[in-house]
Design a protein around this motif. Structure first.
Motif, PDB file in Angstrom:
ATOM      1  N   GLY A 264       0.843  -1.196   0.000  1.00  0.00           N
ATOM      2  CA  GLY A 264       0.000   0.000   0.000  1.00  0.00           C
ATOM      3  C   GLY A 264       0.874   1.240   0.000  1.00  0.00           C
ATOM      4  O   GLY A 264       1.955   1.245   0.602  1.00  0.00           O
ATOM      5  N   THR A 265       0.418   2.275  -0.702  1.00  0.00           N
ATOM      6  CA  THR A 265       1.148   3.549  -0.694  1.00  0.00           C
ATOM      7  C   THR A 265       0.166   4.672  -0.372  1.00  0.00           C
ATOM      8  O   THR A 265      -1.039   4.548  -0.615  1.00  0.00           O
TER       9      THR A 265
ATOM     10  N   SER B 177      -1.992   6.282 -10.242  1.00  0.00           N
ATOM     11  CA  SER B 177      -2.349   6.665 -11.616  1.00  0.00           C
ATOM     12  C   SER B 177      -2.167   5.502 -12.591  1.00  0.00           C
ATOM     13  O   SER B 177      -2.301   5.676 -13.802  1.00  0.00           O
ATOM     14  N   GLY B 178      -1.845   4.322 -12.056  1.00  0.00           N
ATOM     15  CA  GLY B 178      -1.753   3.136 -12.920  1.00  0.00           C
ATOM     16  C   GLY B 178      -0.467   3.042 -13.722  1.00  0.00           C
ATOM     17  O   GLY B 178      -0.385   2.266 -14.682  1.00  0.00           O
TER      18      GLY B 178
ATOM     19  N   PHE C  50       9.760   8.805 -13.904  1.00  0.00           N
ATOM     20  CA  PHE C  50       8.644   9.492 -13.259  1.00  0.00           C
ATOM     21  C   PHE C  50       9.116  10.837 -12.703  1.00  0.00           C
ATOM     22  O   PHE C  50      10.077  10.896 -11.933  1.00  0.00           O
ATOM     23  N   VAL C  51       8.432  11.894 -13.093  1.00  0.00           N
ATOM     24  CA  VAL C  51       8.797  13.251 -12.637  1.00  0.00           C
ATOM     25  C   VAL C  51       7.535  13.969 -12.153  1.00  0.00           C
ATOM     26  O   VAL C  51       6.537  14.012 -12.866  1.00  0.00           O
TER      27      VAL C  51
ATOM     28  N   ALA D 133       6.107  10.380  -5.036  1.00  0.00           N
ATOM     29  CA  ALA D 133       6.126   9.994  -6.454  1.00  0.00           C
ATOM     30  C   ALA D 133       5.654   8.544  -6.626  1.00  0.00           C
ATOM     31  O   ALA D 133       4.894   8.231  -7.548  1.00  0.00           O
ATOM     32  N   LEU D 134       6.095   7.677  -5.726  1.00  0.00           N
ATOM     33  CA  LEU D 134       5.695   6.260  -5.789  1.00  0.00           C
ATOM     34  C   LEU D 134       4.173   6.140  -5.665  1.00  0.00           C
ATOM     35  O   LEU D 134       3.521   5.394  -6.408  1.00  0.00           O
ATOM     36  N   ASP D 135       3.602   6.897  -4.758  1.00  0.00           N
ATOM     37  CA  ASP D 135       2.150   6.846  -4.557  1.00  0.00           C
ATOM     38  C   ASP D 135       1.411   7.379  -5.785  1.00  0.00           C
ATOM     39  O   ASP D 135       0.415   6.800  -6.218  1.00  0.00           O
ATOM     40  N   GLU D 136       1.927   8.472  -6.356  1.00  0.00           N
ATOM     41  CA  GLU D 136       1.262   9.024  -7.552  1.00  0.00           C
ATOM     42  C   GLU D 136       1.354   8.046  -8.719  1.00  0.00           C
ATOM     43  O   GLU D 136       0.390   7.847  -9.452  1.00  0.00           O
TER      44      GLU D 136
END
Ligand code: UT7
Length: 327
Positions: free
Chosen positions: A8-9, A300-301, A276-277, A293-296
Protein backbone atom coordinates in the motif's frame (compact mmCIF):
# COMPACT_ATOMS: atom_id res chain seq x y z
CA UNK A 1 11.89 -17.32 -0.16
CA UNK A 2 10.86 -14.80 2.51
CA UNK A 3 10.78 -11.34 0.99
CA UNK A 4 9.35 -7.87 1.68
CA UNK A 5 6.93 -6.18 -0.67
CA UNK A 6 4.99 -2.94 -0.74
CA UNK A 7 1.25 -3.56 -0.42
CA UNK A 8 0.00 0.00 0.00
CA UNK A 9 1.15 3.55 -0.69
CA UNK A 10 -0.16 6.91 0.45
CA UNK A 11 0.77 10.57 0.32
CA UNK A 12 -0.40 13.85 1.81
CA UNK A 13 0.40 17.42 0.86
CA UNK A 14 -0.46 20.85 2.22
CA UNK A 15 -3.27 22.63 0.35
CA UNK A 16 -1.34 25.89 0.15
CA UNK A 17 0.46 26.37 -3.17
CA UNK A 18 3.45 28.70 -3.60
CA UNK A 19 4.12 29.44 -7.28
CA UNK A 20 7.22 30.82 -8.96
CA UNK A 21 5.25 34.03 -9.48
CA UNK A 22 4.71 34.23 -5.70
CA UNK A 23 8.48 33.84 -5.20
CA UNK A 24 9.14 36.70 -7.64
CA UNK A 25 7.47 38.94 -5.06
CA UNK A 26 9.65 37.58 -2.21
CA UNK A 27 13.22 37.46 -3.61
CA UNK A 28 15.14 38.64 -6.71
CA UNK A 29 14.19 35.76 -9.00
CA UNK A 30 11.92 34.97 -11.92
CA UNK A 31 9.82 32.11 -13.23
CA UNK A 32 12.05 31.63 -16.29
CA UNK A 33 15.18 31.14 -14.14
CA UNK A 34 13.52 28.73 -11.73
CA UNK A 35 11.81 26.70 -14.45
CA UNK A 36 14.86 26.40 -16.72
CA UNK A 37 17.39 25.71 -13.92
CA UNK A 38 15.27 23.37 -11.80
CA UNK A 39 12.02 22.36 -13.58
CA UNK A 40 10.03 23.49 -10.52
CA UNK A 41 6.84 25.52 -11.13
CA UNK A 42 5.18 25.39 -7.71
CA UNK A 43 5.52 23.76 -4.29
CA UNK A 44 3.17 23.02 -1.37
CA UNK A 45 3.74 24.86 1.91
CA UNK A 46 2.43 23.96 5.38
CA UNK A 47 0.37 26.59 7.17
CA UNK A 48 0.19 27.33 10.88
CA UNK A 49 -0.99 24.28 12.79
CA UNK A 50 0.44 21.83 10.20
CA UNK A 51 3.58 19.89 11.15
CA UNK A 52 5.63 17.03 9.73
CA UNK A 53 3.51 14.57 11.74
CA UNK A 54 0.30 16.05 10.23
CA UNK A 55 1.24 14.91 6.73
CA UNK A 56 3.01 11.73 7.86
CA UNK A 57 -0.10 10.53 9.71
CA UNK A 58 -2.38 11.23 6.72
CA UNK A 59 0.01 9.51 4.28
CA UNK A 60 0.38 6.50 6.61
CA UNK A 61 -3.39 6.15 6.96
CA UNK A 62 -3.84 6.21 3.18
CA UNK A 63 -1.13 3.56 2.73
CA UNK A 64 -2.73 1.37 5.43
CA UNK A 65 -6.13 1.73 3.79
CA UNK A 66 -4.77 0.64 0.40
CA UNK A 67 -2.89 -2.33 1.86
CA UNK A 68 -5.85 -3.55 3.90
CA UNK A 69 -3.47 -4.14 6.83
CA UNK A 70 -4.87 -3.76 10.32
CA UNK A 71 -2.99 -1.08 12.25
CA UNK A 72 -2.49 -3.55 15.15
CA UNK A 73 -0.39 -5.72 12.82
CA UNK A 74 2.18 -2.97 12.19
CA UNK A 75 5.30 -3.95 14.13
CA UNK A 76 7.76 -1.36 12.80
CA UNK A 77 7.49 2.33 11.86
CA UNK A 78 10.45 4.13 10.31
CA UNK A 79 10.19 7.85 9.54
CA UNK A 80 12.81 9.48 7.32
CA UNK A 81 12.91 13.21 8.06
CA UNK A 82 15.21 16.17 8.69
CA UNK A 83 12.34 18.29 9.96
CA UNK A 84 10.91 16.33 12.89
CA UNK A 85 8.17 17.95 15.00
CA UNK A 86 10.74 18.16 17.85
CA UNK A 87 14.40 17.10 18.30
CA UNK A 88 12.94 14.48 20.63
CA UNK A 89 10.91 12.39 21.12
CA UNK A 90 10.97 10.96 17.64
CA UNK A 91 8.16 12.09 15.37
CA UNK A 92 7.64 8.37 14.70
CA UNK A 93 6.37 8.14 18.32
CA UNK A 94 3.82 10.87 17.61
CA UNK A 95 2.73 9.08 14.42
CA UNK A 96 2.46 5.77 16.31
CA UNK A 97 0.22 7.42 18.88
CA UNK A 98 -1.97 9.20 16.32
CA UNK A 99 -2.61 6.16 14.14
CA UNK A 100 -2.87 3.77 17.10
CA UNK A 101 -0.10 1.36 16.02
CA UNK A 102 0.41 0.14 19.58
CA UNK A 103 2.40 -2.97 18.64
CA UNK A 104 5.13 -1.22 16.67
CA UNK A 105 8.75 -0.34 17.49
CA UNK A 106 9.31 3.09 15.99
CA UNK A 107 12.13 5.51 15.22
CA UNK A 108 13.15 8.50 13.09
CA UNK A 109 15.95 8.11 10.61
CA UNK A 110 18.25 10.96 9.60
CA UNK A 111 19.49 10.43 6.05
CA UNK A 112 18.18 13.67 4.52
CA UNK A 113 16.70 13.17 1.04
CA UNK A 114 17.70 9.47 1.11
CA UNK A 115 15.57 8.86 4.21
CA UNK A 116 12.85 6.84 2.48
CA UNK A 117 15.24 4.55 0.58
CA UNK A 118 17.30 4.06 3.77
CA UNK A 119 14.07 3.26 5.66
CA UNK A 120 12.94 0.83 2.97
CA UNK A 121 16.32 -0.89 3.15
CA UNK A 122 16.07 -1.33 6.92
CA UNK A 123 12.45 -2.55 6.73
CA UNK A 124 13.47 -5.01 4.00
CA UNK A 125 16.23 -6.40 6.24
CA UNK A 126 13.94 -6.73 9.27
CA UNK A 127 11.23 -8.42 7.22
CA UNK A 128 13.32 -10.76 5.06
CA UNK A 129 15.11 -11.99 8.20
CA UNK A 130 11.77 -12.71 9.89
CA UNK A 131 12.25 -10.05 12.60
CA UNK A 132 9.21 -8.00 11.52
CA UNK A 133 6.08 -8.76 9.52
CA UNK A 134 4.44 -5.45 8.60
CA UNK A 135 6.24 -2.13 8.54
CA UNK A 136 5.29 1.42 7.72
CA UNK A 137 8.07 3.34 5.99
CA UNK A 138 7.40 7.07 5.77
CA UNK A 139 9.23 10.08 4.35
CA UNK A 140 7.84 13.40 5.63
CA UNK A 141 9.10 16.97 5.73
CA UNK A 142 8.08 20.52 6.48
CA UNK A 143 11.19 22.06 4.93
CA UNK A 144 9.53 25.47 4.69
CA UNK A 145 10.32 25.90 8.42
CA UNK A 146 14.11 25.55 7.89
CA UNK A 147 14.34 27.35 4.53
CA UNK A 148 15.74 30.88 4.54
CA UNK A 149 13.03 32.78 2.64
CA UNK A 150 15.50 35.60 1.95
CA UNK A 151 18.04 33.32 0.20
CA UNK A 152 17.13 32.92 -3.48
CA UNK A 153 19.76 30.18 -3.92
CA UNK A 154 17.76 27.78 -1.77
CA UNK A 155 14.23 29.05 -1.08
CA UNK A 156 12.99 28.37 -4.61
CA UNK A 157 13.83 24.67 -4.37
CA UNK A 158 11.98 23.13 -1.47
CA UNK A 159 8.46 22.06 -0.53
CA UNK A 160 6.50 20.20 2.16
CA UNK A 161 4.64 16.89 2.19
CA UNK A 162 4.75 13.21 3.06
CA UNK A 163 4.61 9.77 1.46
CA UNK A 164 4.32 6.34 3.03
CA UNK A 165 4.42 2.66 2.17
CA UNK A 166 3.21 -0.47 3.97
CA UNK A 167 5.87 -3.14 3.58
CA UNK A 168 4.86 -6.75 4.33
CA UNK A 169 6.46 -10.15 4.53
CA UNK A 170 5.51 -12.62 1.83
CA UNK A 171 6.79 -15.85 0.30
CA UNK A 172 7.65 -15.36 -3.37
CA UNK A 173 10.19 -14.12 -5.86
CA UNK A 174 8.90 -10.56 -6.35
CA UNK A 175 8.69 -7.56 -4.05
CA UNK A 176 11.91 -5.86 -3.00
CA UNK A 177 14.73 -7.51 -4.97
CA UNK A 178 17.59 -5.46 -3.53
CA UNK A 179 18.46 -2.29 -1.68
CA UNK A 180 21.83 -0.54 -1.61
CA UNK A 181 22.65 2.32 0.75
CA UNK A 182 25.82 4.44 0.77
CA UNK A 183 27.23 7.45 2.64
CA UNK A 184 30.11 9.87 2.15
CA UNK A 185 30.54 12.00 5.27
CA UNK A 186 33.42 14.05 3.80
CA UNK A 187 30.80 16.35 2.33
CA UNK A 188 28.65 16.88 5.42
CA UNK A 189 29.12 20.69 5.28
CA UNK A 190 27.90 20.92 1.68
CA UNK A 191 24.25 20.66 2.71
CA UNK A 192 23.33 21.05 6.36
CA UNK A 193 21.49 22.88 9.11
CA UNK A 194 24.10 24.49 11.41
CA UNK A 195 21.80 25.50 14.29
CA UNK A 196 19.57 23.64 16.71
CA UNK A 197 22.05 20.86 17.60
CA UNK A 198 24.77 20.48 20.25
CA UNK A 199 27.37 22.49 18.26
CA UNK A 200 25.27 25.62 17.98
CA UNK A 201 22.63 25.62 20.69
CA UNK A 202 19.97 28.34 20.61
CA UNK A 203 21.17 31.86 21.40
CA UNK A 204 19.95 35.26 20.22
CA UNK A 205 23.41 36.50 19.10
CA UNK A 206 24.61 33.27 17.58
CA UNK A 207 21.96 31.03 16.08
CA UNK A 208 19.24 33.61 15.58
CA UNK A 209 21.14 36.73 14.45
CA UNK A 210 23.52 34.66 12.29
CA UNK A 211 20.59 32.76 10.74
CA UNK A 212 22.09 29.39 11.66
CA UNK A 213 18.73 27.71 11.98
CA UNK A 214 18.24 27.79 8.20
CA UNK A 215 19.62 25.14 5.86
CA UNK A 216 22.82 25.94 3.96
CA UNK A 217 23.73 24.44 0.60
CA UNK A 218 26.58 24.60 -1.93
CA UNK A 219 24.25 24.00 -4.86
CA UNK A 220 26.85 23.37 -7.58
CA UNK A 221 28.78 20.81 -5.53
CA UNK A 222 25.60 19.01 -4.54
CA UNK A 223 24.46 18.94 -8.17
CA UNK A 224 27.65 17.26 -9.47
CA UNK A 225 27.74 14.64 -6.73
CA UNK A 226 24.01 13.93 -7.06
CA UNK A 227 24.29 12.81 -10.69
CA UNK A 228 27.33 10.59 -10.08
CA UNK A 229 25.97 9.09 -6.85
CA UNK A 230 22.51 8.30 -8.24
CA UNK A 231 24.13 6.61 -11.23
CA UNK A 232 26.38 4.57 -8.89
CA UNK A 233 23.44 3.53 -6.69
CA UNK A 234 21.30 2.58 -9.70
CA UNK A 235 24.15 0.61 -11.28
CA UNK A 236 24.66 -1.30 -8.02
CA UNK A 237 21.01 -2.41 -8.21
CA UNK A 238 21.26 -3.45 -11.86
CA UNK A 239 24.51 -5.38 -11.32
CA UNK A 240 23.30 -7.16 -8.17
CA UNK A 241 20.22 -8.40 -10.03
CA UNK A 242 21.94 -9.11 -13.34
CA UNK A 243 19.57 -6.90 -15.32
CA UNK A 244 20.03 -4.14 -17.89
CA UNK A 245 18.33 -0.72 -18.06
CA UNK A 246 16.02 -2.18 -20.74
CA UNK A 247 14.40 -4.32 -18.04
CA UNK A 248 13.39 -1.27 -15.98
CA UNK A 249 9.70 -0.40 -16.36
CA UNK A 250 9.76 2.76 -14.26
CA UNK A 251 12.57 4.81 -12.73
CA UNK A 252 11.55 6.96 -9.73
CA UNK A 253 14.49 9.19 -8.79
CA UNK A 254 14.64 11.68 -5.94
CA UNK A 255 12.94 14.85 -7.18
CA UNK A 256 15.53 17.60 -6.57
CA UNK A 257 16.16 19.19 -9.94
CA UNK A 258 14.93 18.28 -13.43
CA UNK A 259 18.49 18.63 -14.79
CA UNK A 260 19.80 16.12 -12.21
CA UNK A 261 17.02 13.68 -13.14
CA UNK A 262 17.67 14.09 -16.90
CA UNK A 263 21.45 13.73 -16.55
CA UNK A 264 21.12 10.61 -14.37
CA UNK A 265 18.54 9.00 -16.68
CA UNK A 266 20.74 9.73 -19.70
CA UNK A 267 23.80 8.13 -18.05
CA UNK A 268 21.70 5.06 -17.26
CA UNK A 269 20.31 4.92 -20.81
CA UNK A 270 16.70 5.32 -19.67
CA UNK A 271 14.30 7.12 -22.02
CA UNK A 272 11.99 9.86 -20.75
CA UNK A 273 8.95 7.56 -20.97
CA UNK A 274 10.45 5.40 -18.20
CA UNK A 275 11.19 8.23 -15.78
CA UNK A 276 8.64 9.49 -13.26
CA UNK A 277 8.80 13.25 -12.64
CA UNK A 278 6.47 15.34 -10.47
CA UNK A 279 8.84 17.96 -9.08
CA UNK A 280 7.22 20.70 -11.21
CA UNK A 281 4.29 20.44 -8.77
CA UNK A 282 6.03 19.91 -5.43
CA UNK A 283 9.69 21.01 -5.63
CA UNK A 284 12.22 19.08 -3.57
CA UNK A 285 10.45 17.52 -0.58
CA UNK A 286 13.60 15.69 0.63
CA UNK A 287 12.75 12.32 2.23
CA UNK A 288 9.13 12.66 1.07
CA UNK A 289 9.91 13.03 -2.64
CA UNK A 290 10.26 9.35 -3.57
CA UNK A 291 7.26 8.03 -1.59
CA UNK A 292 5.03 10.85 -2.91
CA UNK A 293 6.13 9.99 -6.45
CA UNK A 294 5.70 6.26 -5.79
CA UNK A 295 2.15 6.85 -4.56
CA UNK A 296 1.26 9.02 -7.55
CA UNK A 297 2.71 6.46 -9.96
CA UNK A 298 0.81 3.69 -8.17
CA UNK A 299 -2.56 5.43 -8.01
CA UNK A 300 -2.35 6.67 -11.62
CA UNK A 301 -1.75 3.14 -12.92
CA UNK A 302 1.85 3.74 -14.06
CA UNK A 303 2.96 0.51 -12.34
CA UNK A 304 1.54 -2.90 -13.33
CA UNK A 305 1.99 -6.25 -11.58
CA UNK A 306 5.38 -7.68 -12.56
CA UNK A 307 6.90 -4.30 -13.53
CA UNK A 308 10.50 -3.69 -12.44
CA UNK A 309 10.68 -0.40 -10.50
CA UNK A 310 13.93 1.37 -9.63
CA UNK A 311 14.09 3.98 -6.86
CA UNK A 312 17.24 6.11 -6.49
CA UNK A 313 17.94 8.70 -3.80
CA UNK A 314 20.61 11.26 -3.00
CA UNK A 315 20.84 13.75 -0.13
CA UNK A 316 22.79 15.65 2.48
CA UNK A 317 25.55 13.79 4.28
CA UNK A 318 26.09 12.77 1.54
CA UNK A 319 23.78 9.79 1.62
CA UNK A 320 22.52 7.87 -1.40
CA UNK A 321 20.97 4.60 -2.34
CA UNK A 322 18.66 2.53 -4.52
CA UNK A 323 15.89 -0.02 -4.23
CA UNK A 324 14.83 -2.41 -6.99
CA UNK A 325 11.37 -4.00 -6.83
CA UNK A 326 9.19 -6.33 -8.87
CA UNK A 327 5.73 -4.76 -8.44
O1 UT7 B 1 17.97 17.02 -2.50
C1 UT7 B 1 19.35 16.98 -2.69
C2 UT7 B 1 19.92 18.29 -2.46
N1 UT7 B 1 19.69 19.36 -3.38
C3 UT7 B 1 19.99 19.33 -4.70
O2 UT7 B 1 20.14 18.31 -5.31
C4 UT7 B 1 20.16 20.65 -5.39
C5 UT7 B 1 21.39 20.64 -6.24
N2 UT7 B 1 21.71 21.89 -6.89
C6 UT7 B 1 20.91 22.51 -7.80
O3 UT7 B 1 19.82 22.05 -8.09
C7 UT7 B 1 21.46 23.72 -8.51
O4 UT7 B 1 22.82 23.87 -8.20
C8 UT7 B 1 20.69 25.03 -8.15
C9 UT7 B 1 19.31 24.99 -8.77
C10 UT7 B 1 20.59 25.21 -6.66
C11 UT7 B 1 21.41 26.24 -8.75
O5 UT7 B 1 21.50 26.10 -10.15
P1 UT7 B 1 22.88 26.41 -10.88
O6 UT7 B 1 22.63 26.21 -12.31
O7 UT7 B 1 23.92 25.54 -10.22
O8 UT7 B 1 23.07 27.94 -10.61
P2 UT7 B 1 24.27 28.68 -9.86
O9 UT7 B 1 24.20 28.42 -8.39
O10 UT7 B 1 25.55 28.37 -10.57
O11 UT7 B 1 23.90 30.19 -10.12
C12 UT7 B 1 23.95 30.76 -11.44
C13 UT7 B 1 23.53 32.21 -11.34
C14 UT7 B 1 24.24 32.99 -10.26
O12 UT7 B 1 24.46 34.32 -10.73
P3 UT7 B 1 25.89 34.77 -11.28
O13 UT7 B 1 26.83 34.54 -10.14
O14 UT7 B 1 26.16 33.88 -12.45
O15 UT7 B 1 25.66 36.20 -11.62
C15 UT7 B 1 23.27 33.03 -9.12
O16 UT7 B 1 23.45 34.14 -8.29
O17 UT7 B 1 22.14 32.29 -11.02
C16 UT7 B 1 21.97 33.12 -9.85
N3 UT7 B 1 20.84 32.63 -9.08
C17 UT7 B 1 19.56 33.01 -9.31
N4 UT7 B 1 19.01 33.85 -10.20
C18 UT7 B 1 17.68 33.99 -10.18
C19 UT7 B 1 20.86 31.73 -8.06
N5 UT7 B 1 19.61 31.52 -7.61
C20 UT7 B 1 18.80 32.30 -8.37
C21 UT7 B 1 17.40 32.49 -8.39
N6 UT7 B 1 16.89 33.34 -9.32
N7 UT7 B 1 16.57 31.86 -7.55
Amino acid sequence: MLRARITGTGSALPDKILTNADLERMVETNDEWITSRTGIRQRRIAVEGEYTSTFAVAAAQRALEMSGANVDEIDLIILGTVTPDFPFPSTACIIQHEIGAHNAAVFDLSAACSGFVYGLSIADRFISSGKAKKALVIGAEVLSRIVDWSDRNTCILFGDGAGAAVVEAYEGDGGILSTHIFSNGSFWETLYLPGCGSRNPASQQHTIDERLFFLKMEGNDVFKHAVRAMEEAASAALTANGISPDNISLFIPHQANRRIIDATSKRLGLGEDKVFVNLHNYGNTSAASIPIALDEANRSGRMKAGDIILLTAFGGGFTYGSALMRW
